[in-house]
Design an enzyme around this catalytic site. Structure first.
Site: not given
Lengths: 286, 291
Positions: A43, A110, A116, A146, A172
């Protein structure tokens, strides 16, 4: 006939597009030398992930001249790489392009932007609004960037639309260091990859990056999980690696013959349930 | 062996069960070494400077730094005040011999005492302690010039409780141990070969004679760490912790320390005036275009 693919488990620099383009050239050359038909980058591989206000600085249109180098390199090998796309109406998207034969053939934006915990995608980017499959030499393919993959409906929609491969470029962050197993994030991702691959009878190609951004470590561990649930190839955690693996369309056929879950899937019932709950009209064709 | 479920989901909070704090030491060691190496390079620096007190936090930090950057690129500074114990010096020297980094002793008694001698008012011991902490940090920063990064040694327990001096021991370029509770840090220390005498001795800031962390705080790290773990990492509310059998007064006290000292953990507030303000809406990553 199986198709060889390469995963570039690399460490992009944050906000340094020129340097990242040079880095891509090197991995593309290595993938080519290894005989791969496709090289997949993680990504936002051309820009880095935790961009914050840099997102606007590095954004470009999908046909921007600075991406011409990638297009040019795709004459010999297909390339899937990540960039910040500025849409025609000037929205910023986290995008993954697929270049083949010198041209951009597909862009996925995406859809699910995690906002969060340690993620802040929604502050800086707009969401994509579709999951579209596309064709290349390896077969019908869908891209889940992702967080897209964490939503069960994403690989489901791709599989329902005929995909045999789901490419999952990721950034990640590794976390969860309790004793008695693997890195917490690694465990969750592997569970997810194996479950989707087995129950949707598709290839899950999980492409994660390594390196640090502002103290956060990306854990690598890229893997190719076959439709029989076996791990066809897996890269080490935290270290750069060119991971080579094979996509075998015949294995997909064999698994789907043995386990025809997709054939028996009732999309009409799924749609009727969702349409009914949302109060949308649903035309029955029967 | 903890089950996957216990590690990722269900943990029953129990004041008598310290096992949720257990860490995978080999994984943590690897992650911290890569962190030190990578973030030092990204800051365009090549050496590390660590204030070594003889205690376990700085011992772990300096040992990891030596492994990450090579012992020849690590400078440890032992900066005693006249109240510091000879045992602390001995422990710092043991570490230097074992891990191969350079250890220098820079006493701070003279300048700290000279400063307070000139004060007319009665000086509280907390002020002297804070001055010592900032004096030490000013030396570490001086010695980091031009190509070194100052490593922080404040653990997660201290950071959350605010048990440290702002711009003193809490100041640093990067902090490898700030996401490890004291209990976890001790576990890591033993696994990377920090001598037991250093790991087992009562933690002290040595800001005055006879001071111990646990004596001053009024509770043990073992108790505090478990409460903090469930409150912070697991997001349990104080009332839920009490329901699970944790001491109500201790839970309230710890929660209040975390709240009251939050200012120490964030950047200073800047008065918002313009269209774009540092810290508010001028938000660039620190590793901006870093290698």
């Amino acid at each position: 006939m199986s198709i060889r693919i390469a995963i570039a488990q690399c460490a992009p620099a944050l906000g340094a597009v020129k340097r990242n383009l040079d880095m891509h050239d090197k991995w593309i050359a290595r993938a080519k030398a290894a005989g791969a038909r496709l090289v997949i980058f993680p990504e936002l591989s051309l820009t880095g992930y935790y961009l914050k206000d840099l997102a606007a600085d590095v954004a470009c249109a999908a046909d921007d001249p600075q991406l011409a180098r990638i297009a040019e390199a795709s004459r010999d090998i297909d390339i899937s790489a990540g960039f910040v796309e500025r849409s025609a109406d000037a929205k910023l998207h986290i995008a993954q392009g697929h270049w083949s034969g010198g041209k951009l053939v597909h862009v996925h934006r995406k859809v699910y932007l995690p906002t969060y915990g340690i993620f802040d995608d929604g502050r800086y980017f707009g969401p994509g609004d579709r999951f579209e499959t596309y064709q290349w030499a390896g077969g019908t393919t869908g891209v889940a960037i992702c967080e897209d993959l964490w939503h069960v409906s994403t690989p489901y929609l791709y599989a329902a639309a005929g995909a045999t491969i789901v490419l999952a470029p990721s950034a990640s962050p590794g976390r969860g260091v309790a004793e008695g197993g693997d890195l917490g994030t690694a465990e969750s991702c592997r569970l997810m990859d194996r479950f989707y691959a087995s129950y949707l009878t598709v290839y899950i190609v999980y492409v994660n990056r390594v390196g640090h951004e502002d103290g956060i470590a990306f854990w690598g561990g890229s893997e190719i999980v076959a439709p029989d649930g076996t791990v066809a190839a897996r890269a080490p955690e935290f270290d750069e690696d060119l991971l080579i693996g094979e996509i075998d369309p015949e294995l997909v056929a064999r698994e789907r013959a043995r386990n025809p879950l997709l054939r028996d899937e009732r999309e009409d019932i799924v749609l009727r349930n969702i349409a009914g709950r949302l109060g949308l009209p649903f035309d029955r064709r029967d | 062996m903890t089950s996957t479920l216990a590690r990722t989901g269900v943990v029953r909070p129990d004041p008598k069960d310290p096992s949720p704090l257990r860490i995978d030491e080999a994984l943590v060691r690897k992650m911290l070494i890569l962190f030190i190496r990578d973030e030092t390079v990204k800051a365009r620096l090549r050496r590390a400077v660590v204030g070594v007190s003889g205690g376990v936090d700085s011992a772990v930090t300096v040992a990891l730094a030596a492994e990450a950057l090579g012992p020849e690129n690590v400078l440890a500074l032992f900066t005693p005040y006249r109240t510091s114990s000879p045992e602390s010096r001995d422990h710092a020297q043991q570490l230097s011999r074992k891990f191969g980094f350079t250890l220098e002793e820079v006493p701070i008694t003279e300048q700290v005492d000279a400063y307070f001698r000139a004060r007319k008012e009665k000086v509280d011991k907390v002020r002297i302690g804070n001055k010592m902490a900032r004096e030490r940090k000013s030396i570490e920063y001086d010695r980091s010039w031009p190509d070194g990064i100052v490593l922080g040694t404040s653990n997660k327990t201290e950071l959350l409780l605010g048990y440290g001096t702002q711009f003193g021991d809490m100041a640093c370029g990067i902090n490898p141990v700030g996401d490890l509770y004291k209990t976890q840090l001790r576990e890591l220390a033993l696994s990377i070969g920090i001598p037991e005498a250093i790991v087992r001795k009562p933690p002290t800031a040595e800001l005055w004679e006879g001071q111990t962390d646990e004596g001053e705080l009024g509770f043990t790290y073992a108790d505090a760490d478990l409460i903090l773990y469930h409150m912070v990492d697991r997001r349990l509310r104080p009332a839920e912790l009490v329901e699970h059998g944790f001491d109500a007064q201790l839970v309230a006290r710890i929660r209040e320390l975390v709240r009251r000292n939050h200012y120490k953990r964030v950047m200073p507030l800047i008065a918002k005036l313009s269209l774009r303000t540092v810290g508010h809406d001028f938000l660039y990553p620190r590793d901006w275009e870093a290698d």
